[in-house]
Structures are given as structure tokens and as C-alpha cells.
Design an enzyme around this catalytic site. Sequence first.
Site, PDB file in Angstrom:
ATOM      1  CG  HIS A 189      -2.211  -0.762   0.898  1.00 44.66           C
ATOM      2  ND1 HIS A 189      -2.854  -1.569   1.796  1.00 44.66           N
ATOM      3  CD2 HIS A 189      -2.947  -0.805  -0.234  1.00 44.66           C
ATOM      4  CE1 HIS A 189      -3.926  -2.080   1.229  1.00 44.66           C
ATOM      5  NE2 HIS A 189      -4.008  -1.630  -0.002  1.00 44.66           N
ATOM      6  CD  GLU A 431      -8.181  -8.263 -30.905  1.00 43.81           C
ATOM      7  OE1 GLU A 431      -7.137  -7.619 -30.747  1.00 43.81           O
ATOM      8  OE2 GLU A 431      -8.621  -9.064 -30.064  1.00 43.81           O
ATOM      9  CG  ASN A 454      -2.136  -2.584 -31.046  1.00 50.34           C
ATOM     10  OD1 ASN A 454      -2.086  -1.455 -31.495  1.00 50.34           O
ATOM     11  ND2 ASN A 454      -2.167  -2.837 -29.749  1.00 50.34           N
ATOM     12  CG  ASP A 455      -3.988  -8.461 -32.703  1.00 57.79           C
ATOM     13  OD1 ASP A 455      -2.916  -8.885 -33.177  1.00 57.79           O
ATOM     14  OD2 ASP A 455      -4.299  -8.570 -31.502  1.00 57.79           O
ATOM     15  NE  ARG A 465       0.528  -6.786 -31.791  1.00 50.70           N
ATOM     16  CZ  ARG A 465      -0.476  -6.680 -30.922  1.00 50.70           C
ATOM     17  NH1 ARG A 465      -1.677  -7.172 -31.230  1.00 50.70           N
ATOM     18  NH2 ARG A 465      -0.326  -6.099 -29.780  1.00 50.70           N
ATOM     19  CB  CYS A 502      -8.564  -0.422 -26.636  1.00 50.07           C
ATOM     20  SG  CYS A 502      -8.787  -2.037 -27.379  1.00 50.07           S
TER      21      CYS A 502
HETATM   22  C1  PEP Z   1      -5.047  -4.626 -30.295  1.00 46.64           C
HETATM   23  O1  PEP Z   1      -4.881  -5.671 -30.927  1.00 46.64           O
HETATM   24  O2  PEP Z   1      -5.077  -3.493 -30.820  1.00 46.64           O
HETATM   25  C2  PEP Z   1      -5.190  -4.669 -28.830  1.00 46.64           C
HETATM   26  C3  PEP Z   1      -5.521  -3.607 -28.136  1.00 46.64           C
HETATM   27  O3  PEP Z   1      -4.928  -5.844 -28.214  1.00 46.64           O
HETATM   28  P1  PEP Z   1      -3.437  -6.381 -27.941  1.00 46.64           P
HETATM   29  O4  PEP Z   1      -2.469  -5.298 -28.315  1.00 46.64           O
HETATM   30  O5  PEP Z   1      -3.374  -6.740 -26.514  1.00 46.64           O
HETATM   31  O6  PEP Z   1      -3.370  -7.559 -28.856  1.00 46.64           O
HETATM   32 MG    MG Z   2      -5.215  -7.589 -29.970  1.00 39.97          MG
END
Ligand code: PEP
Ligand code: MG
Length: 547
Positions: A189, A431, A454-455, A465, A502
Site C-alpha cells: 500500500h 481486431e 494493433n491486430d 506486428r 484501444c
Molecule cells: C489490439 O490488438 O489493438 C489490442 C488492443 O490488443 P493487444 O495489443 O493486446 O493484442
Molecule cells: Mg489484440
Amino acid sequence: MKVLSGKGVYGGIAIGKISLFHRKSRSVTRYTVADGEAEIHRFRQAKAVAAEELTALYEKALRDIGESGAQIFEIHRMMLEDDDYTDAVLHAIRTEGVNAEYAVATAAENFSMVFSSMEDPYMQARAADIRDISHRLIRVLEGKGEEQMAPKEEPRIICADDLSPSETMRLDRELVAAFVTADGSVNSHTAILARTMGIPAVVAVGGQLMEARDGETVIVDGFAGRVYLSPDSQTLERMEEKRKEDQKEKDLLQKYKGMDNVTLDGTRIDIFANIQGLREVGAALLHDAGGIGLFRSEFLYLDRRDFPTEEEQFQVYKTVLQSMGGKKVVIRTVDIGADKQVGYFGLEREENPAMGMRGIRICLNRPSVFRTQLRALLRASVFGKLAVMFPMITSVSEVRDAMELATQVRQDLDREGIPCSNRTEWGIMIETPAAALISDRLAPLVDFFSIGTNDLTQYTLAMDRQNRSIAAFLDPHHEAVMRLIEMTVQHAHTAGKWVGICGELGADGELTECFLRMGVDELSVPPAYILRLRDKIRNLDLRNDQK
Ligand code: PEP
Ligand code: MG
């Protein structure tokens, strides 16, 4: 110059003079008492005073750092009231006829040993909390006041063998530039408080720290977890540069904290934080995240020998939800596979793991693993505003199957009389190109979409990637990806659902205007990017033509 390495618990650079903190020795003398009931009365009175002190600390923390940081003292008060703990003290006084100080010290030692021997690092760290409340009780029993924590004049860097959470809370932010401890852990903590209070800190640097001299110059690098005692001029110069850069960022933070993410023409967007575990919740709060947009829960499954239990997961989800104080927390179900391999899952070696057994495919193949996580999530749902999402979706049937399992788990919990929230939102990650292309069919099945760029980029462009050798071919703003994102946003909105981003593109300032124009409802980004994006957004005017 002497360099000590430990664990950085809050990023920041501080340069200053050391103030050594030696906690006054608390060796407790044992003696027998003639009147056990009078001694119990003395213990009960001390407990009431300690509870009052904790209430005052809670209120101070509430004013200084907000509800989530203050909760620690609420927890301490609960631990103080814990029946087992109290019974252990009363039992020692009654049966052994010992003084209350000694009975408290013994109970503290036993309870902290029990916590320290637990496997879960979070529970281990609770040993320090038990010691903290016991020290408080003993001090009150001895009729002493709180110890002076910080120097009175210029800001100093506190070096101590360890600091308890309440000692940390009593640090005056104006007079303490940083702290370093010889012991301690990143899950304690104390560490959580350092992050919430924004004090650069390094813990677990080892006993050599206490050989440092009072007044000696020291540099604390909370980013790298390093401490430089009597630094040479080159190091001083280099770290001063780093400190200035860090300060610039923090000034920005002060300027934009508490403000809306709204453009000059009044378009609003939510900015949430991406986190991998409890450790980043403090950073999310500090950078003023509107919520957690992606909690990559698979990090709970990494670096261990066996599956995390339902209880372990429940504790983590509950803590995140409680810490976010009613702000939305989107937890993604486990996305193991591809670049995140875990031995105990016993997955077969694959030629092409990014296209193999990962994410929702594993969960649907191993319903018992999935059920455990869903139970933990649903049990935690009553502690905040939970949203759950499934990764790597490619089809309608996967969504239906995953939702069906979630419904069954919910029914099991209902039957067992375990409460769950009715307000939990259910969503999916978009994704894969497949999911984006059929997002009109997926939208009616869920409450929201979160686009994992990203994916989505790797699968749309057929570019691994992880593979740096093809970086020259990769256009991160490729039109194909942008079209899929736009299509997904439109389909979500047609069905009346919200949609966020995200993946890393969400933090790309060059695309912020474009995403706002598309109507994206939420961007979830690493905590350090939140205020930079807010800065960008507040200076945009969508009435102007797009550049
Ligand atoms: C993505 O694929 O954009 C994502 C947020 O998931 P991760 O990067 O954990 O695969
Ligand atoms: Mg992903």
C-alpha cells in the site's frame, strides 16, 4: 558515486539531500498484569484512539489524493476491527496474563507471518498493513504521539529501511521530493500511495541504503528504479535534463487535470486508460483517466506456474473496480496465444501462432478456464461499473457461444446466492478484418465495440506486428485499416452502441481529429498519453476543414 538498484514504484526524477528516517525502536517489553480485565479495557481504549487516528488519516487522504488512495486507511480500520485479530490479542491477555503491548506485538507477528507466507504477492504485501496498525496500537498504548516524518525546511529525499502506509500518507508533499526504502514491495500500500500521491519512489534497494549519510546528495530515478548516492557531475547533468523533461510533462498534467475532453466546437470524447494490472491503476488515476478502457487480463496469467484461481482474479478485478470509484472499467477476457505464450496452458507448438489458438478460441475450447474467469468477473461486478469484452472475435457464433457461457455462469451464481450486477456491459474487440466487415451483424449482439488497431492492422495488411524487418512496408495509417475503423463506427452507431479504440492508434495524435470526425466515442490509451490527447482535443475545431 554509488549506484543502488531497486524497484521503481512511481516514475519521476528527484535530486536533493537525504533525510534518513530511523523509526524509533519499538521493542516491546513483556510483563504480567494482575488485572486482565483492566488491561483489556486499556487495549479497547487504545483501539478506539487508533480508529480515530485512522479516520483522520482517511479524511486527510481523501482531501489530498481522493477516494481511491484514501481507501487504504478504511481497510486499516477494518483490519483493526477484525475479530480474529482482536480475539488473538484478548486471548493472550486473558490466558497468559501479559500486557496489551506485548499481546498486540505477538498477534502482529503471527498475522504478518501468515500473510507473508501466502503465495499471492498481493496478500503477501498485506503483512506490512498488519504491522502498520499494530505499531499504531502499541504507540497509542505507550501514550506517544505520531513521529515527525519530514524535515521542516527544504524538500528532502527520505531514505528509510521501510515506510508504513500511514507514515507515507503523513509525508508532506511540499517537503518530500522522493523516498527510497531498503525493503518494501511494489504491491504494498506504501507503493500504491506513492503512485497516487505522485511521489517518485524506489523500493527494495537493499540494506546498503542505510549506510548513506544524512544530508548527502542523492538522485532518485523512479523510472529506472535507480538511486545515485553522491552523484558525479556528468550523472547530475544527465539526470537534471531528464528531470526537466519529466517536469514539463507534469506541468501539462496540472493544467489539464479535471478538464473535459472537448473540442472548441463542443465535440466530446471519453479518454480511458489501457492497463495490464493493478500496478497501473495509480497512473490511470493520476493522469485523469475517465475510466479503464482495456485491462489486458492475460497479464494475470503470465509469469506463473499455474492458472490464477477464481479468488485471486476476483480480488484483482474488485480492487480495480473499487479504485476507479464508479468509473467504467473494461476488462478483456484472457487473450493468451500469439506473442503471449504460457507453458501451463499446454498449447501445441504452432507454425503461425498469431493465426492460431489465441484469445476467444482458447476460451471456447476450454470452457472451464473461461468459466473461472467469468465467475471472478461477475462476482466483482457489484464493486463498480464493469464492462467485459472478448478478444479476437471473427464470427457471430463465437459471440453467441461466449455470451451463452456468460449467461450460464450468471445463472450458477444466482443459484448460489452470490450477488452480481445487472448493469455489466458486454462487448467485443474488433481486431480482425472479419469482425470489422460483419460488424453490422455483431453490433446487435453486444453493448459496445472496442477496436484493437494493433491486430486489426497486422491482419488487414498481413504484416506480423512482431516483425521489425518489414517495418519499412508498414503504413500505420493505411487506408484499408482506416476504412475498416470507419465502417465499424458506423455499424455500431446504427445499432445504437458505443465504440472505442484501444489499440495504439488511439494514442496517435495525427489521427485524433480523424477519429473525432468519424464519431468514435472513446479512446483508450496508455495513461501517460491521456493529457497529451486532452491538450490536442481542446485545441481542435471540427468546424474548420480537415487538414
Ligand atoms: C489490439 O490488438 O489493438 C489490442 C488492443 O490488443 P493487444 O495489443 O493486446 O493484442
Ligand atoms: Mg489484440
